[in-house]
Design a protein around this motif. Structure first.
Motif, PDB file in Angstrom:
ATOM      1  N   LEU A   1      90.391  50.170  55.651  1.00 25.53           N
ATOM      2  CA  LEU A   1      90.447  50.946  56.889  1.00 25.53           C
ATOM      3  C   LEU A   1      91.907  51.013  57.339  1.00 25.53           C
ATOM      4  O   LEU A   1      92.676  50.073  57.095  1.00 25.53           O
ATOM      5  CB  LEU A   1      89.578  50.308  57.970  1.00 25.53           C
TER       6      LEU A   1
ATOM      7  N   ASN B   1      79.135  57.683  61.452  1.00 23.00           N
ATOM      8  CA  ASN B   1      80.237  56.746  61.479  1.00 23.00           C
ATOM      9  C   ASN B   1      80.650  56.424  62.914  1.00 23.00           C
ATOM     10  O   ASN B   1      80.856  55.273  63.286  1.00 23.00           O
ATOM     11  CB  ASN B   1      81.394  57.405  60.721  1.00 23.00           C
TER      12      ASN B   1
ATOM     13  N   LYS C   1      92.352  52.101  48.537  1.00 26.93           N
ATOM     14  CA  LYS C   1      91.559  53.295  48.850  1.00 26.93           C
ATOM     15  C   LYS C   1      90.346  53.011  49.743  1.00 26.93           C
ATOM     16  O   LYS C   1      89.903  53.877  50.504  1.00 26.93           O
ATOM     17  CB  LYS C   1      91.121  54.017  47.573  1.00 26.93           C
ATOM     18  N   ASP C   2      89.820  51.796  49.690  1.00 26.13           N
ATOM     19  CA  ASP C   2      88.630  51.483  50.500  1.00 26.13           C
ATOM     20  C   ASP C   2      88.961  50.715  51.776  1.00 26.13           C
ATOM     21  O   ASP C   2      88.071  50.245  52.467  1.00 26.13           O
ATOM     22  CB  ASP C   2      87.641  50.658  49.662  1.00 26.13           C
TER      23      ASP C   2
ATOM     24  N   ARG D   1      80.115  52.885  65.303  1.00 20.19           N
ATOM     25  CA  ARG D   1      81.225  52.183  65.952  1.00 20.19           C
ATOM     26  C   ARG D   1      80.866  51.764  67.369  1.00 20.19           C
ATOM     27  O   ARG D   1      81.417  50.835  67.919  1.00 20.19           O
ATOM     28  CB  ARG D   1      82.433  53.117  66.040  1.00 20.19           C
TER      29      ARG D   1
ATOM     30  N   LYS E   1      87.298  45.204  57.346  1.00 18.95           N
ATOM     31  CA  LYS E   1      88.640  45.638  56.955  1.00 18.95           C
ATOM     32  C   LYS E   1      88.556  46.715  55.893  1.00 18.95           C
ATOM     33  O   LYS E   1      89.463  47.514  55.717  1.00 18.95           O
ATOM     34  CB  LYS E   1      89.424  44.435  56.419  1.00 18.95           C
ATOM     35  N   ALA E   2      87.482  46.653  55.130  1.00 13.87           N
ATOM     36  CA  ALA E   2      87.331  47.628  54.040  1.00 13.87           C
ATOM     37  C   ALA E   2      85.845  47.852  53.775  1.00 13.87           C
ATOM     38  O   ALA E   2      85.008  47.047  54.171  1.00 13.87           O
ATOM     39  CB  ALA E   2      87.993  47.084  52.777  1.00 13.87           C
ATOM     40  N   ARG E   3      85.552  48.954  53.176  1.00 10.30           N
ATOM     41  CA  ARG E   3      84.186  49.227  52.725  1.00 10.30           C
ATOM     42  C   ARG E   3      84.271  50.309  51.662  1.00 10.30           C
ATOM     43  O   ARG E   3      85.318  50.975  51.505  1.00 10.30           O
ATOM     44  CB  ARG E   3      83.293  49.672  53.869  1.00 10.30           C
TER      45      ARG E   3
ATOM     46  N   SER F   1      84.284  53.623  49.938  1.00 11.85           N
ATOM     47  CA  SER F   1      84.514  54.969  50.491  1.00 11.85           C
ATOM     48  C   SER F   1      83.451  55.941  50.020  1.00 11.85           C
ATOM     49  O   SER F   1      82.923  55.806  48.919  1.00 11.85           O
ATOM     50  CB  SER F   1      85.877  55.489  50.019  1.00 11.85           C
TER      51      SER F   1
ATOM     52  N   GLY G   1      86.457  67.836  52.938  1.00 11.84           N
ATOM     53  CA  GLY G   1      85.079  67.646  53.415  1.00 11.84           C
ATOM     54  C   GLY G   1      84.714  68.682  54.459  1.00 11.84           C
ATOM     55  O   GLY G   1      83.613  69.222  54.462  1.00 11.84           O
TER      56      GLY G   1
ATOM     57  N   ILE H   1      82.797  63.871  52.452  1.00  9.99           N
ATOM     58  CA  ILE H   1      82.787  63.711  53.913  1.00  9.99           C
ATOM     59  C   ILE H   1      82.159  64.965  54.512  1.00  9.99           C
ATOM     60  O   ILE H   1      82.561  66.078  54.164  1.00  9.99           O
ATOM     61  CB  ILE H   1      84.226  63.588  54.455  1.00  9.99           C
TER      62      ILE H   1
ATOM     63  N   LEU I   1      85.058  47.872  65.007  1.00 17.65           N
ATOM     64  CA  LEU I   1      85.509  48.018  63.615  1.00 17.65           C
ATOM     65  C   LEU I   1      85.856  46.635  63.095  1.00 17.65           C
ATOM     66  O   LEU I   1      87.010  46.245  63.022  1.00 17.65           O
ATOM     67  CB  LEU I   1      86.735  48.932  63.545  1.00 17.65           C
TER      68      LEU I   1
ATOM     69  N   SER J   1      88.052  54.939  61.785  1.00 15.90           N
ATOM     70  CA  SER J   1      86.775  54.470  61.223  1.00 15.90           C
ATOM     71  C   SER J   1      86.554  54.954  59.796  1.00 15.90           C
ATOM     72  O   SER J   1      85.566  54.579  59.170  1.00 15.90           O
ATOM     73  CB  SER J   1      85.623  54.943  62.094  1.00 15.90           C
ATOM     74  N   LEU J   2      87.469  55.798  59.284  1.00 21.04           N
ATOM     75  CA  LEU J   2      87.333  56.274  57.897  1.00 21.04           C
ATOM     76  C   LEU J   2      88.289  55.480  57.006  1.00 21.04           C
ATOM     77  O   LEU J   2      89.384  55.106  57.436  1.00 21.04           O
ATOM     78  CB  LEU J   2      87.655  57.765  57.801  1.00 21.04           C
ATOM     79  N   THR J   3      87.890  55.269  55.767  1.00 25.73           N
ATOM     80  CA  THR J   3      88.748  54.526  54.839  1.00 25.73           C
ATOM     81  C   THR J   3      89.918  55.416  54.410  1.00 25.73           C
ATOM     82  O   THR J   3      89.957  56.619  54.735  1.00 25.73           O
ATOM     83  CB  THR J   3      87.964  54.122  53.578  1.00 25.73           C
TER      84      THR J   3
ATOM     85  N   GLU K   1      91.061  61.834  68.610  1.00 28.47           N
ATOM     86  CA  GLU K   1      90.447  61.884  67.288  1.00 28.47           C
ATOM     87  C   GLU K   1      89.928  63.301  66.996  1.00 28.47           C
ATOM     88  O   GLU K   1      90.107  63.830  65.891  1.00 28.47           O
ATOM     89  CB  GLU K   1      89.285  60.888  67.280  1.00 28.47           C
TER      90      GLU K   1
ATOM     91  N   ILE L   1      90.364  62.820  51.933  1.00 22.89           N
ATOM     92  CA  ILE L   1      89.505  63.956  51.543  1.00 22.89           C
ATOM     93  C   ILE L   1      88.877  64.659  52.755  1.00 22.89           C
ATOM     94  O   ILE L   1      88.083  65.583  52.597  1.00 22.89           O
ATOM     95  CB  ILE L   1      88.407  63.528  50.534  1.00 22.89           C
ATOM     96  N   LEU L   2      89.232  64.210  53.959  1.00 27.65           N
ATOM     97  CA  LEU L   2      88.642  64.787  55.176  1.00 27.65           C
ATOM     98  C   LEU L   2      88.782  66.321  55.257  1.00 27.65           C
ATOM     99  O   LEU L   2      87.788  67.018  55.479  1.00 27.65           O
ATOM    100  CB  LEU L   2      89.240  64.102  56.416  1.00 27.65           C
TER     101      LEU L   2
ATOM    102  N   LEU M   1      90.661  56.634  51.458  1.00 23.11           N
ATOM    103  CA  LEU M   1      90.203  57.762  50.646  1.00 23.11           C
ATOM    104  C   LEU M   1      89.477  58.802  51.508  1.00 23.11           C
ATOM    105  O   LEU M   1      89.689  60.006  51.352  1.00 23.11           O
ATOM    106  CB  LEU M   1      89.283  57.259  49.522  1.00 23.11           C
ATOM    107  N   GLU M   2      88.634  58.323  52.432  1.00 21.46           N
ATOM    108  CA  GLU M   2      87.890  59.260  53.288  1.00 21.46           C
ATOM    109  C   GLU M   2      88.831  60.072  54.168  1.00 21.46           C
ATOM    110  O   GLU M   2      88.611  61.262  54.393  1.00 21.46           O
ATOM    111  CB  GLU M   2      86.879  58.490  54.149  1.00 21.46           C
TER     112      GLU M   2
ATOM    113  N   ILE N   1      92.070  58.736  61.088  1.00 22.06           N
ATOM    114  CA  ILE N   1      90.823  58.411  61.805  1.00 22.06           C
ATOM    115  C   ILE N   1      90.503  56.939  61.503  1.00 22.06           C
ATOM    116  O   ILE N   1      90.284  56.577  60.348  1.00 22.06           O
ATOM    117  CB  ILE N   1      89.655  59.321  61.353  1.00 22.06           C
TER     118      ILE N   1
END
Lengths: 224, 815
Positions: A139, B426, A136-137, B430, B410-412, B414, A112, B418, B407, A100-102, B716, A108-109, A104-105, A98
């Motif tokens: 995209l 999320n 891990k963080d 977007r 590049k990173a954020r 986590s 979740g 979830i 998007l 838009s998820l990092t 998705e 663990i989806l 790690l996200e 996905i």
């Protein structure tokens, strides 16, 4: 050895009644627990359809698939989805992360969706195992193909399912990275005691498997 | 066929679902514009025909005109047809009804639509012609030639003389056009009688006229001519009357054009936001497609043209269909409206100009069509530019299957957990622009609905009735100063023997069902700024909260008002009577004549302005302030508060108590309430229909956004389901997503709607529109909007979840 996946007279046709395309034609097979099984065959032979039917992603025209004792097609949509996230992990050729998820996200989806989360140390160990702890963080769009597939593998094994179904996981990767991915998959399933079923064209990868099933025109034409 | 046209046509077919949404938006907009403007035009033409057929057709009227001035006015180039009449006398009937005796020229009679049914107009001094209703009201049954004895009071210099009796012969019967429920009825007398009763110097004529044929196009122009003519001959403003109905029937009313223009602009704006939003999303989805076209050699201009042609193709079918449906709806509405009034319709038919109606319909159709195409063009301008700007490389960079939204990072950091809400948040993050556009478009209707609902809730029948009747029953006194026949109605005489005694008030208080009574006092004074006697209200200390709680500007204590040196002025009266020239701190001078022969001149400073019910006088004091001015009983009214809104028995008992006192009059809260309820109901129905259609246009936007959201994320969603998202979770996710749109829409609607409705309320209050006095938040309308949006969202999300599940997971993943 205990059978973990069993298919009985599995049929899936596409096309019209007049011109049916027999993607899966009366297939019976058994896959043993803890083994690495490869499904091989030429393009259009029906191996992906078979894998999707084994994972409950698609429904057959007739026939049954048992995972353990459970006939998965006797389950309704909701129960099948729950069953899938608990018992089956998928790895796809084009990663299917996905965006838009990092990292790690994404991993663990499935947990979740089950209403669970992963302990910090378990998550870190998994990320370390797949070599993405420092990513891990990030995209997914910022990762290389191999890294994306590692992420997809981690997602498949995170919920510790009994079976991992991998649909040509090395198809979009160079041969070196492909080998690394398969090695990682093997190590992971061994560590967690899982069963790995993989589709591949790559003979060198097929050679690494414990068992191989060859498909042609929707039928099993060879087993080793 | 031109290649661009062919591509556009094929694209239109390929994206037919999305084009259907645009088509529906265009259809609804053109339907609404055509229906509203043509229905308003037909309705207006009918009203005009009705006015021209039945109503008096004078346009300007000057009162108290001497004969010499009438001659000058008649020969003025601005004066067309003209006539004169003089009001000689009146007969007072029970229930404040009157028969007036006029001496009238033939032209004036024609302009006032007084037609003779039988006999001839009065010529001899003892001849009279009257309407059948006037005869009925006088209790007579008459035929032409019958003798009739009538008692009347002659008006001399504006004052009613003593009653006198005269024997008449009925020379004619006028057409039966007067309503028995009316207050005034007509009798015509001869010029000879007028000359006998009033010396020529005492006759004041009313000059009626129509503006001579000139190129006047608007009502305001016509009004100016009437006012300028008056100014030329020093006729004061209070003696000018303008027949606005007739002017509106014959000239264009700029206010009507303004209202229709505002409606059209609102509809067009809602349409533009919706279509723009649909196109904006669509272009984002088709970046690769446009990139490919560019890669094979298409120019920017050609790409723009493809987008334009696709849009115009949608409008080409939808707009005419909307107009035709609007025409059908208009015919249906007119048939329903006239189902019970065919006779009336037949009578006004000769006054209806069919060619004008056809021209009006062609005009409104052209207007609707033009607006629809203009809407399309404005909505497509930016998407056309966006499509043209797409580079060839973007075709490679963007996979066809998904639009990634924004998007940029590049990173954020986590999330550790979830859940569905996080996935929804999320996703919406977007697509911020699209989400905002949807919310804004939906909110546009909602805000308008809140504003309209606020106006409607402020015209609440209960509030209106509360404004006109303080208490469930209101007892007042009939005070008159210029009626020689009824000197007892003069205030100075009333207070000598005021019927509102403590004894009577006690009796009312003791009626079963009466909870409480509030008594008010009044004095009548002459104020130089106002021509007639003006009532000043005295509020006793026990009701001081009534006085103090309604102060809106300035401040004063009740104690300070007791001296009479300070007063409170109703803020509306300050505008209407004093033309906004009063300020806090100004001094009002008034002269009170209590009947003892020495009028008192008093001065009072304006301490505050307040907002008081229409039922009350406009200058207010403490009752104690009257003590120094008038020692007599100054009670002028009594508000009676009952246990329930209305009780027939209570009304009858009050009537019984006051029936011996001819000066006392009773009005009930219920009669005002019922009257206003009927008006509010009709206006509400019309507003709901309009808002319903407007809402329909904006709902297209939400449908588009949610469909796009699912279409773009089919893959998705497939992945989410492959890794274990259940159908229930998918439905929940879509419900939540729609829910957030609804929440955003509701928040914007309620916040902006409430903020914007406040100035609209103030404007309506200041201009006395629909009797609006008090702000009432439209809770019911807000609840209805919430329920409608929630139902819509639930249905839409359920439909989309079903549609998302139609393809197998694997088909969606393979997209």
């Amino acid at each position: 050895m205990e059978t973990i996946v069993k298919a009985e007279k599995l049929i899936k046709y596409y096309g019209t009644k007049e011109n049916p395309v027999k993607a899966v034609d009366q297939i019976d097979l058994e896959i043993k627990r803890g083994l690495f099984t490869v499904i091989a065959g030429r393009s259009g032979s029906g191996k992906s359809t078979l894998l999707h039917l084994l994972g409950g992603l698609d429904r057959p025209d007739s026939g049954n698939v048992y995972i353990g004792e459970q006939n998965i097609f006797k389950l309704n949509g909701n129960d099948l989805a729950k069953f899938r996230r608990r018992k089956i992990g998928f790895v796809f050729q084009d990663f299917n992360l996905i965006p838009s998820l990092t990292v790690l996200e994404n991993i663990i989806l499935p947990l979740g969706l089950e209403g669970k989360t992963m302990e910090k140390h378990a998550a870190e160990k998994l990320l370390e195992n797949i070599g993405l702890l420092d990513k891990k963080d990030m995209l997914p769009d910022t990762l290389s193909g191999g890294q994306k597939q590692r992420c997809a593998i981690a997602r498949a094994i995170a919920a510790k399912p009994a079976i991992i179904l991998a649909d040509e996981p090395t198809g979009n990767l160079d041969s070196q990275t492909g080998l690394e991915i398969v090695t990682l998959l093997r190590q992971s399933v061994k560590e967690y005691g899982q069963t790995l079923v993989m589709i591949t064209h790559d003979k060198s990868i097929a050679r690494m498997a414990d068992k191989a099933i060859v498909i042609k025109d929707g039928k099993v034409v060879g087993r080793t | 066929m031109n290649m661009l046209y062919r591509i556009a046509k094929q694209n239109r077919i390929y994206y037919r679902k999305r084009n259907l949404l645009i088509g529906i938006a265009i259809f609804l907009a053109s339907f609404l514009i055509f229906f509203i403007s043509s229905f308003a035009a037909v309705f207006q033409q009918e009203s005009y025909a009705s006015i021209n057929a039945f109503n008096p057709n004078w346009q300007g009227q000057y009162q108290h005109v001497p004969t010499e001035l009438a001659d000058k006015l008649a020969s003025h180039p601005d004066t067309g047809e003209w006539g004169l009449f003089a009001e000689m006398a009146f007969t007072e009937l029970p229930a404040q009804k009157y028969v007036y005796y006029y001496c009238m020229s033939d032209d004036a009679r024609d302009m006032l639509r007084l037609k003779l049914a039988q006999g001839h107009m009065p010529e001899a001094e003892n001849e009279i012609a009257l309407t059948p209703e006037a005869a009925r009201q006088l209790g007579k049954s008459v035929k032409v030639g019958d003798p009739i004895s009538l008692s009347y009071q002659v008006l001399r210099n504006g004052k009613a003389d003593y009653s006198q009796q005269k024997e008449f012969i009925v020379s004619g019967i006028l057409e039966d056009t007067e309503d028995s429920a009316g207050q005034a009825f007509t009798a015509l007398i001869s010029n000879k009688l007028l000359e006998r009763e009033l010396p020529s110097g005492q006759v004041s004529y009313t000059f009626l006229f129509r503006i001579s044929n000139r190129d006047i196009s608007s009502t305001s122009e016509a009004e100016n001519i009437i006012k300028n003519l008056a100014a030329e001959y020093q006729i004061s403003e209070e003696n000018i009357r303008i027949n606005s109905y007739n002017l509106a029937a014959n000239y264009t009313d700029p206010n009507m054009i303004l209202i229709i223009s505002i409606i059209i602009c609102t509809v067009a704006l809602a349409g533009i936001i919706t279509i723009y939003s649909i196109y904006y999303v669509r272009i984002q989805e088709r970046i690769q497609e446009f990139g490919r076209l560019k890669a094979i050699g298409m120019t920017q201009k050609e790409l723009r043209r493809i987008v334009f042609l696709e849009g115009i193709e949608s409008a080409k079918k939808a707009a005419p269909l909307g107009i035709l449906t609007g025409l059908a709806a208009e015919i249906a509405a007119l048939l329903i409206l006239h189902a019970n009034s065919l006779d009336y319709f037949q009578e006004i038919l000769p006054w209806l100009s069919i060619p004008k109606l056809i021209i009006l319909h062609i005009g409104t159709a052209a207007l609707s069509l033009g607006t629809a195409f203009l809407m399309m063009y404005i909505s497509m301008k930016k998407p056309m530019r966006t499509a043209a700007k797409i580079t060839e490389t973007e075709a490679l960079r963007y996979p066809a299957y998904q639009n990634r939204g924004t998007l940029r990072k590049k990173a954020r950091i986590s999330r550790k957990r979830i859940h569905i809400f996080y996935l929804v948040r999320n996703h919406l993050g977007r697509y911020k622009t699209r989400s905002l556009l949807t919310i804004l478009s939906m909110s546009a209707t909602g805000i308008l609905a809140i504003i309209v609902a606020t106006v409607l809730s402020c015209t609440d029948a209960r509030l209106y009735a509360d404004d006109l009747c303080h208490g469930q029953y209101m007892i007042g006194e009939q005070i008159e100063f210029r009626n020689a026949e009824h000197p007892e109605r003069k205030w100075e005489n009333v207070i000598q023997d005021n019927p509102l005694t403590d004894d009577l008030l006690q009796k009312i208080k003791e009626i079963n069902g009466v909870r409480e009574i509030s008594v008010f006092d009044s004095i009548f004074a002459e104020i130089p700024e106002i021509s007639d006697k003006f009532e000043i209200l005295g509020v006793p200390e026990e009701n001081k909260s009534f006085l103090m709680d309604r102060i809106t500007q300035g401040s004063v204590s009740y104690e300070a008002l007791k001296s009479g040196e300070q007063v409170i002025v109703d803020e509306h009266a300050a505008k209407w009577y004093f033309h906004g020239s009063l300020n806090i701190g100004d001094t009002i001078t008034y002269v009170v004549d209590t009947g003892n022969g020495t009028p008192l001149t008093k001065k009072a400073k304006i301490a505050a302005f307040g907002d008081y019910p229409l039922a009350f006088p406009k200058i207010l004091m403490a009752s104690d302030a009257f003590k120094g001015i008038c020692p007599a009983n100054c009670h002028s009214g009594c508000s009676v508060w009952g246990d329930e809104d209305y009780n027939k028995e209570t009304e009858n008992q009050i009537k019984m108590i006051i029936e011996e006192e001819p000066l006392l009059q009773l009005s009930t809260w219920q009669e005002y309430y019922e009257l206003e309820q009927e008006t509010t109901r009709d206006v509400t129905a019309l507003c709901c229909i309009f808002l319903g259609f407007l809402g329909g246009i904006c709902i297209m936007n939400m449908i588009n956004t949610m469909i796009s959201s699912v279409q773009q994320r089919k893959r998705e969603i497939g992945i989410l389901q492959a890794v274990g998202m259940t159908d229930r979770q998918l439905s929940g996710m879509l419900q939540l997503e729609g829910g957030l749109y609804i929440l955003g829409t509701l928040f914007t609607t309620i916040a902006c709607g409430s903020l914007l409705s406040w100035p609209v309320f103030l404007w309506a209050k200041d201009h006395g529109i629909l009797g609006i006095r008090k702000y009432e938040f439209p809770f019911m309308a807000v609840c209805i909007i919430i329920v409608i949006l929630i139902i819509l969202e639930i249905l839409l999300a359920a439909f989309l979840a079903h549609s998302a599940r139609k393809d197998s997971i694997i088909d969606r993943i393979r997209l």
